[in-house]
Design an enzyme around this catalytic site. Structure first.
Site, PDB file in Angstrom:
ATOM      1  N   TRP A   1      47.469  19.816  27.353  1.00 31.48           N
ATOM      2  CA  TRP A   1      48.853  19.623  26.908  1.00 31.48           C
ATOM      3  C   TRP A   1      49.787  19.558  28.121  1.00 31.48           C
ATOM      4  O   TRP A   1      50.780  18.852  28.110  1.00 31.48           O
ATOM      5  CB  TRP A   1      49.254  20.797  25.996  1.00 31.48           C
ATOM      6  N   HIS A   2      49.410  20.280  29.178  1.00 35.94           N
ATOM      7  CA  HIS A   2      50.272  20.330  30.356  1.00 35.94           C
ATOM      8  C   HIS A   2      50.302  19.018  31.126  1.00 35.94           C
ATOM      9  O   HIS A   2      51.244  18.758  31.863  1.00 35.94           O
ATOM     10  CB  HIS A   2      49.825  21.455  31.296  1.00 35.94           C
ATOM     11  N   GLY A   3      49.292  18.209  30.972  1.00 35.89           N
ATOM     12  CA  GLY A   3      49.339  16.950  31.698  1.00 35.89           C
ATOM     13  C   GLY A   3      48.019  16.227  31.683  1.00 35.89           C
ATOM     14  O   GLY A   3      46.973  16.797  31.371  1.00 35.89           O
TER      15      GLY A   3
END
Lengths: 484, 320
Positions: free
Chosen positions: A330-332
């Site tokens: 989700w962070h990248g």
């Protein structure tokens, strides 16, 4: 326009005056005011992304109404519409956030097996806050389908919920069942809310300016040239980064919560002193709470139910791993985030597997109320988190392993070039924050900003404000979580 | 409501009291700070104290490339190297004007590099904000930076709106400088550091040599396109004009780097130097330095030995 900037202050004061003075009698007008302010705020950051926000809001608004109607008539159809909504949300994320990553990874894979490719990536600009507002949209339709909430019939309220300016860029990811009812009531100017909101904003500013931004010059200097530094410096930089990451994000969340409070809207808490966790499982209950609860509700629990027939603890452990990898990703769009998630997932699985035995030992040796045992656990949990954060900051798997390898090469003198303020005001601010969190964690009855004595309250506020202006990093950088 | 405003007023009252106290103390510190040979006191010294016959200004390349002692011995004149790491032309303008105000030097050497003039280092001016009240030219330079139109307004077609927004933006910056807490932000640690170190005799006259780096240096290519920022251009021309006006010999230079430079920077500065009839000596792509990587600390900076050779060779231009 950063929340910690003077420009935001001007923008917020204007919004507040219009919000309370001019239209105080109508909740609908207040919502319109918030909506316009939110779109202006989003537009100032990148006006080209307004259509995306607008269209996704409209699609999910109507999907919500359709799903609610179909819930009563045709359950299967309602399910299909919900799946469609989830897919649309995921496609938006996939396109803006992950498409180039998958193309690059596919191309790398073909190269690795000896096939020459000429695949080019797309020139895609990722809209700020896309991960946050799509998660809000998805949770909205799922909650309607689960019949936990009724669809919002007012498009203005729904759009305000999705685009609410304090939270659109970097969360917290508010749930519709808690946020939307607040928009249905008229919000009156309340001095208590304003005072509490100001305290939260000030604490957030302190965290962001005095710790996160102050430490960033040092962590950037070390992480960007890790091969030139020794073990001592690398350890100090990684500990500093753990504090930087926490205060950057928690500072933003505090400011968003404070701004919301002044506007008469309660925003969900996002952090609960994560560095006082005694194990990784507790850490994830205290860190980025709105994201982890979101994923627990919509990914972990369904997976856990699906895998329940697996042998022994395999099902739950598999669900944990998938959930944590999803949190990482989700962070990248980068393999390092997958690795970050996997690392935490493995730690959680280890905890899950040793839980019973650990409890037995704790009972046998009466360790539960032993402070030495408690703080040793906190210390080791912190170290494990710091290792994960090195991966988070490294940006690539090569850099992560390079950093870890460099850490084994030997101690030496600490790098302190141009870092006087980092080691003075930066460390002092960290100590102040730890002291506050320590007293909150243990419920000590020592209060400054929230003291029952008015003079203590006023003086503490004034001192903290002065300290923040004097020692904070002016013209600090972006919030780390804006990129997600 | 009255209670609320009483509280707000009380908070502001205390903040103002703290602000005034911090302001007075910091002002006293800055005006009496010992020369402790640290970056901040070097800047303070250059802005408020020095009166050399030969002034060298620039950023880090100037600071670490001009050996003041060698120049002093050869020229038989007092020399001070007033370079400051990572600082741009607005700071150098303030140093030049302050020194000229006290006692006009005979020669000024200004080392230029793209980052000093393209606005890339603008943000670093915040490190010298605290000289806003103690040096009028620093105040002028800071105001020059803030009194320009903001980038956001260039798309607004209405002249009135643009003026209004720029006015608000500029007012905002000026209001910030009313606060001493803001102006003297983060000065306390280096005040203490300077007081602990005390007055150090600076035998190097501002020059700070860099050690030799053992790692092998790789030659890098600079293919960037240089463009002046309006404020930086204004400050640059200001330096040239005041030197002309005061009949001070101004020498522009571009120190050697272990860089293969194909950018347009050199040509742009050459044009400006020709236009204003100023000497300009560029060491861009100098064969000697490109074949001697051992003279460098890193690609952009000469080491002590490199600075020795460079300073020796540069004396020739000062005598010209």
């Amino acid at each position: 326009m950063l929340v910690s900037s003077l420009n935001f202050l001007i923008f917020f004061i204007i919004t507040l005056i219009v919000y309370y003075l001019l239209i105080k009698k109508s909740k609908r007008l207040q919502n319109i005011c918030l909506l316009i302010a939110s779109y202006i705020y989003y537009g100032i950051v990148n006006w080209k992304m307004i259509p995306l926000l607008l269209f996704s809001t409209l699609i999910f608004y109507y999907l919500g109404i359709i799903i609610s109607k179909q819930n009563k008539v045709n359950e299967k159809k309602a399910s299909r519409y919900t799946t469609l909504g989830v897919l649309i949300g995921l496609l938006v994320l996939l396109y803006f956030k992950y498409l180039n990553f998958f193309i690059e990874s596919f191309s790398d894979f073909l190269c690795a097996i000896g096939l020459q490719t000429n695949i080019s990536t797309f020139n895609i600009i990722m809209p700020l806050g896309v991960s946050f507002f799509t998660f809000k949209l998805i949770s909205y339709i799922i909650e309607i389908h689960r019949e936990n909430i009724k669809p919002c019939e007012d498009l203005i309220s729904f759009s305000t919920y999705i685009s609410f300016f304090p939270t659109i860029m970097s969360g917290p990811i508010d749930r519709p069942n808690k946020f939307l009812p607040q928009l249905e009531t008229n919000r009156q100017f309340n001095y208590y809310n304003v005072s509490e909101g100001c305290k939260r904003i000030l604490w957030g500013l302190f965290e962001k300016m005095c710790i996160a931004d102050r430490l960033s010059s040092y962590t950037d200097a070390v992480f960007n040239n890790y091969s030139h530094h020794n073990t001592t410096t690398l350890i100090v930089a990684s500990i500093f980064y753990a504090f930087q990451l926490y205060t950057d994000f928690a500072g933003y969340s505090d400011m968003a919560i404070g701004v919301g409070r002044i506007l008469g809207i309660r925003i969900q808490e996002n952090f609960r002193r994560p560095y006082f966790s005694q194990d990784i499982s507790e850490y994830w209950k205290r860190w980025h709470i709105t994201l982890t609860t979101w994923l627990v509700d919509y990914l972990f629990t369904p997976l856990n139910i699906k895998f329940r027939n697996f042998k022994g603890q395999l099902g739950i452990n598999l669900a944990i791993l998938i959930n944590l990898i999803a949190i990482g990703m989700w962070h990248g769009a980068n393999w390092i985030f997958a690795l970050y998630g996997l690392y935490h997932g493995i730690l959680l699985v280890c905890i899950n597997l040793t839980n019973k035995r650990r409890r037995k030992i704790e009972k046998k040796y009466r360790l539960k109320n032993n402070n030495l045992y408690k703080y040793t656990r906190i210390f080791f949990t912190f170290i494990l988190v710091v290792i994960g954060d090195i991966a988070f900051r490294s940006g690539s798997t090569d850099a992560f392993f390079g950093y870890l390898y460099q850490m084994t090469l030997g101690f030496g003198s600490l790098f302190t070039e141009s870092s006087l303020s980092v080691f003075t005001f930066g460390t002092l601010s960290i100590i102040m924050m730890i002291f506050k969190e320590y007293k909150d964690e243990n419920g000590y009855n020592i209060h400054f900003l929230h003291s029952s004595n008015l003079y203590v309250k006023i003086v503490s506020f004034a001192l903290l404000l002065s300290y923040t202006i004097y020692t904070g990093q002016l013209f600090g950088g972006q919030f780390i979580y804006f990129q997600f | 409501m009255v209670k609320f405003f009483y509280r707000v007023f009380s908070v502001l009252f205390i903040v103002v009291l703290i602000d005034i106290s911090v302001g007075s103390l910091s002002y006293a510190f800055i005006t009496h700070i010992p020369n402790a040979n640290i970056l901040q006191t070097d800047a303070c010294y250059a802005l408020n104290k020095i009166t050399p016959d030969i002034l060298i200004v620039g950023a880090s390349r100037a600071k670490h490339s001009f050996n003041s002692e060698i120049i002093k011995d050869s020229m038989q004149m007092s020399v001070y190297n007033g370079g400051l790491d990572g600082h741009e032309i607005l700071y150098q303008r303030a140093v030049v004007k302050s020194v000229i105000d006290r006692n006009p030097p005979k020669i000024i050497v200004l080392d230029v590099s793209p980052n000093q003039l393209n606005g890339f280092w603008k943000g670093r001016l915040v490190d010298v904000h605290h000289f806003y009240y103690t040096n009028k030219y620093m105040k002028e330079s800071i105001n020059m930076m803030y009194d320009k139109d903001t980038d956001h307004t260039k798309y607004i077609s209405s002249l009135y709106m643009r003026k209004l927004l720029n006015g608000i933006s500029q007012l905002k910056y000026h209001i910030q400088f009313i606060s001493s807490l803001y102006t003297y932000n983060n000065t306390f640690p280096w005040f203490i550091q300077a007081l602990i170190i005390g007055n150090v005799h600076d035998s190097l006259c501002g020059f700070r040599p860099l050690p030799y780096k053992k790692d092998r240096l790789e030659l890098v290519n600079d293919t960037s396109t240089f463009k002046f920022m309006p404020t930086e251009y204004e400050a640059f021309i200001d330096i040239i004009k005041i030197c002309k006006q005061k009949r001070i010999k101004l020498i522009l230079t571009y120190c050697p780097g272990y860089i293969k430079d194909t950018s347009n920077f050199n040509a742009v500065i050459k044009r400006v130097a020709k236009k204003y009839n100023v000497q300009y000596y560029s060491y861009v792509n100098s064969k000697y330095y490109l074949t001697h990587p051992k003279l460098f600390k890193d690609n952009a900076h000469l080491n002590e030995k490199g600075a020795y050779i460079y300073s020796k060779s540069f004396i020739h231009y000062m005598r010209k």
